[in-house]
Design an enzyme around this catalytic site. Structure first.
Site, PDB file in Angstrom:
ATOM      1  CB  CYS A  67      35.611   4.887   5.745  1.00 42.99           C
ATOM      2  SG  CYS A  67      36.959   3.953   4.997  1.00 42.99           S
TER       3      CYS A  67
ATOM      4  CB  CYS B  52      40.506   6.993   5.942  1.00 40.19           C
ATOM      5  SG  CYS B  52      39.553   6.605   4.462  1.00 40.19           S
TER       6      CYS B  52
ATOM      7  CG  ASP C 178      35.906  10.488  37.490  1.00 37.08           C
ATOM      8  OD1 ASP C 178      35.186  11.505  37.362  1.00 37.08           O
ATOM      9  OD2 ASP C 178      36.009   9.858  38.553  1.00 37.08           O
TER      10      ASP C 178
ATOM     11  CG  ASP D 226      33.660  15.399  36.864  1.00 33.27           C
ATOM     12  OD1 ASP D 226      32.606  15.952  37.231  1.00 33.27           O
ATOM     13  OD2 ASP D 226      34.139  14.401  37.426  1.00 33.27           O
TER      14      ASP D 226
ATOM     15  CG  ASP E 135      32.249  13.263  34.061  1.00 35.65           C
ATOM     16  OD1 ASP E 135      31.594  14.297  34.265  1.00 35.65           O
ATOM     17  OD2 ASP E 135      32.980  12.734  34.913  1.00 35.65           O
TER      18      ASP E 135
END
Length: 821
Positions: free
Chosen positions: A24, A21, A630, A429, A634
């Site tokens: 943490c 979580c 992609d 992109d 990027d």
């Protein structure tokens, strides 16, 4: 602890197991911020890692690793992707822990039942103490370690709250040895059940993370990190990290270029779109530089390594991703926000109960009710743990993730569910995300006396002998229109690199090339120059065709918009998002594409680290930002964005850097992901309210000193049931929606083809070919088998032709021996 000397700053990336979580994350950050020599600490929950910026003169990496382990977490190799077996091992450990906890809980329930029916035996209290101690200190040891590490650093999370309840039950039970009557077994039982439910919630969270991780691993066709190095006349395959400066590396057609270097032998076209964002493949010949991560399309190359280690392009990308991880804004989930108020509230209530029955009773009644004070205080601590809390977010994620998966969306993190509702800017992109990422014929303009078919057929007949990407675009266009062009022999074929080709077809000399090439060959076309300029302003590459020095016409070639993108962008804009294109391609091409899809804002010619910097600047202005991409270039921006969204057919590094993956590559799915995230967040809030509601009733009753510990167990069962019902009952009884029907219809309309390919010789070549086929619009699935040397392709015949499929296979250097439908 922040020091000024930039020279003394180094980064250490650690992969961490055991985080559950945002608390943490906070525990890790606080642990490091107290160390002298640490200037910055960035922790990513969804990627299970931390990046530490430190001064090596003041603290060592081993000390930093010891700090992680001292607060109850485990470290794994940062250079290795968490494997399926690693996930399975972690799941098995959690299952074993849950099994022992459930086993003890059943025995405890039996012993409690005996005490309720006045079955008095001396061994029952001893057995209850034994089981409670085993549960807290052995079965739940890992929770106790993390709770202690958090508590001593002043971090009050659900682990701490659980241990308050468990120890409250333990001490409440021990009092039963000295005070009678006293519900000893019930206090002990409450401690056992609280710990069991906490372990169950941790297991549910792990199942969510593991299933998401495994789905992503299936999506990623990871290639071995190897290179073919030429030494002493022999070709040997070695790990990329062992390649030395000056080594000669052979790269075959269709393979990824493993190193930065200089071409010594060979000529090819190289697809750099996933690395630099350039939409058009680039011709590379001797003495040209190539970038690691680019795709060698046709010719075999021998490359001399010029950059290794930290100087290589991919290592620079890696450093940019690390920087993005460190600088990415933190997100505190709704559960943790609630706990920040609830935990102090529980501790205050426990103190209040003690004061009421001691000081208050002395003032009002004239005597201290010490036994009642102890009972009430411990009852508050036992009731204070909302057992369903740990499952509130995971169950909402399971529900939302299931709906998303049906629509071709993988949501890998709880943060993505929560923060998407606050996103205002979506950066996209260009190449491979908005456009196809490969050239296509978009304009055909024959001169008077000729038609489209003659122009394309003549050009295709000559270009069929070339491997240039523009030539392939012309040939593909002729194939798609079923024009006849390859039934005549071409003689005297001659290619002029970067300009064009010419050849003789049935005593007819045909030229195909750029306007400059035609002018060099003495062809005039003054009246067409304005037309050519217009096409070039629209981002098209113009190719002229002549026949015996007579102009036949011009062909415009460009990277085209992917199907569905324009409608998808309209849908995104209708929701109210601000859109911006961020690309490494040139400004003219970027603006043309932006105009076509209806996006006003364009940022062009940016390097990968600059993309992340642009995202960071948006965030510094108070905006939540999503990034869709992609390519390798990027990845830093995907990591930096509040919500990173990767295209499913993108590079492995982009997929690994993202929070959401669009498996079907449809831009419109961004809106679906947004809506699912928004509804899942609402469902999470409802679950949190339900988880706390039973405690909200029980704690005030516990303060009165009248609440029996059994009520704590009833509250646990009721709150878990309520959360489960709220998360799933609507889905269980709901009818299939129109989206399910669309998916089923799409499956029915799919066509299957099996290709027998003799040149498949290793698993890497299968992975490369599968990836190349999946990048073709209309192909839904491609699965190869090394043993039988076949690949099965499922595609939509309305969207892709057989010619396109066969050409893709051949372009990747393979020979087709048989085709079966």
């Amino acid at each position: 602890m922040i020091y000024d000397s930039e020279v003394n700053k180094e980064n250490l990336l650690l992969k961490i197991s055991g985080m559950q979580c945002s608390f943490c994350v906070e525990s890790i950050q606080k642990a490091f911020h107290r160390l002298d020599g640490v200037s910055h600490i960035g922790v990513s929950l969804s990627h299970e890692e931390t990046l530490i910026q430190y001064n090596p003169e003041k603290i060592t990496p081993s000390k930093l690793r010891e700090t992680i382990e001292s607060i109850g977490y485990k470290i794994r190799d940062p250079d290795k992707l968490k494997s399926f077996e690693d996930d399975r091992k972690e799941l098995r450990e959690q299952q074993r822990q849950l099994f022992f906890a459930a086993f003890i809980s059943v025995f405890a329930l039996v012993l409690m039942g005996l005490s309720w029916f006045n079955f008095k035996q001396d061994w029952i209290p001893i057995a209850m103490v034994f089981f409670t101690l085993v549960m807290i200190f052995i079965v739940g040891r890992s929770i106790l370690q993390m709770a202690y590490a958090s508590f001593r650093r002043g971090i009050y999370n659900q682990h701490v709250l659980m241990e308050f309840g468990a120890f409250g039950g333990l001490f409440g039970g021990l009092i039963g040895f000295f005070v009678q009557p006293w519900p000893m077994a019930d206090f002990m039982g409450a401690a056992i059940f609280i710990t069991t439910y906490h372990i169950l919630s941790g297991y549910v969270s792990l199942v969510v993370r593991t299933s998401s991780s495994q789905a992503i691993q299936k999506l990623m066709n990871l290639q071995p990190d190897t290179a073919r190095v030429l030494k002493n006349g022999n070709e040997i395959e070695i790990p990329v990290e062992e390649v030395q400066l000056g080594d000669l590396v052979r790269v075959k057609p269709g393979e990824s270029i493993p190193v930065d270097g200089l071409i010594l032998e060979g000529q090819s076209t190289v697809d750099q779109s996933l690395v630099t964002g350039e939409s058009m493949p680039v011709i590379k010949a001797e003495n040209n530089e190539v970038i690691g991560g680019s795709i060698n399309q046709y010719g075999s190359l021998i490359i001399q390594t010029t950059k290794i280690g930290q100087d290589s392009f991919l290592q620079q990308i890696s450093r940019s991703i690390q920087e993005a991880r460190a600088l990415k804004p933190g997100i505190l989930q709704v559960v943790e926000k609630a706990l920040k108020i609830f935990i102090p509230g529980v501790l205050f209530s426990a103190l209040l109960a003690f004061l009421i029955w001691t000081v208050g009773a002395w003032i009002i009644l004239g005597e201290i009710q010490f036994q009642t004070a102890i009972f009430a205080t411990l009852a508050v601590l036992v009731m204070g743990y909302p057992c369903a809390l740990g499952m509130a977010t995971p169950l909402a994620m399971i529900r939302g993730g299931g709906i998303a998966a049906q629509q071709g969306i993988l949501m890998r993190s709880g943060e993505a569910f929560q923060v998407f509702k606050d996103v205002r800017i979506i950066a996209l992109d260009k190449t491979g995300t908005i456009t196809e990422g490969r050239p296509k014929v978009v304009t055909i303009s024959p001169v008077d006396g000729y038609d489209d078919k003659t122009l394309i057929s003549l050009a295709a007949a000559i270009e069929n002998n070339s491997e240039h990407p523009l030539a392939n675009a012309i040939v593909e266009d002729a194939q798609n229109k079923f024009y006849s062009f390859n039934n005549q022999k071409i003689t005297d074929f001659e290619a002029t690199p970067g300009l064009g080709v010419k050849g003789t077809l049935s005593d007819t000399i045909v030229l195909v090339g750029s306007p400059r090439y035609l002018e060099q060959e003495g062809i005039t076309f003054h009246e067409k120059k304005e037309f050519i300029n217009r096409l070039e302003e629209e981002g098209q590459t113009v190719v002229g065709v002549t026949k015996n020095s007579d102009l036949i016409g011009f062909i415009g070639i460009a990277d085209t918009i992917r199907p569905g993108v324009i409608d998808g962008i309209k849908r995104i804009k209708n929701v109210g998002f601000e859109l911006v294109i961020i690309t490494g391609d040139n400004e003219r091409t970027a603006k043309v594409i932006a105009k076509q899809v209806g996006i006003e804002r364009v940022i062009s010619e940016v390097l990968p680290d600059e993309k992340a910097d642009r995202i960071r600047k948006f965030q510094q202005n108070g905006n939540r930002v999503a990034m869709v991409g992609d390519g390798i270039n990027d990845a830093p921006a995907l990591m930096q964005a509040d919500v990173g969204i990767a295209i499913g057919t993108g590079t492995d590094i982009a997929i690994e850097s993202a929070d959401i993956i669009l498996v079907n590559n449809e831009i419109s799915k961004v809106v679906d992901a947004y809506e699912i995230g928004k509804t899942s967040y609402i469902k999470t809030k409802q679950n949190v309210v339900l988880a706390f509601s039973f405690n909200g009733i029980g704690i005030p009753l516990a303060i009165t000193g009248l609440l029996h510990p059994v009520f704590a167990m009833i509250a646990m069962a009721a709150s878990v049931t309520a959360v489960l019902v709220n998360s799933f009952v609507g889905e269980i009884f709901s009818k299939p929606n129109h989206m399910d029907n669309q998916i089923e219809l799409k499956k029915i309309e799919m066509t299957s083809m099996t290709l027998s390919i003799s040149t498949i010789d290793n698993q890497t070549s299968i992975g490369i070919l599968e990836k190349a086929l999946l990048q073709v619009s209309g192909i839904e699935q491609a699965e190869g088998d090394l043993f039988s040397k076949i690949i099965v392709i499922n595609y939509h015949k309305e969207e892709v032709t057989i010619g396109q499929i066969l050409e893709t296979v051949q372009k990747n250097g393979h020979e087709i021996t048989e085709m079966i439908f």
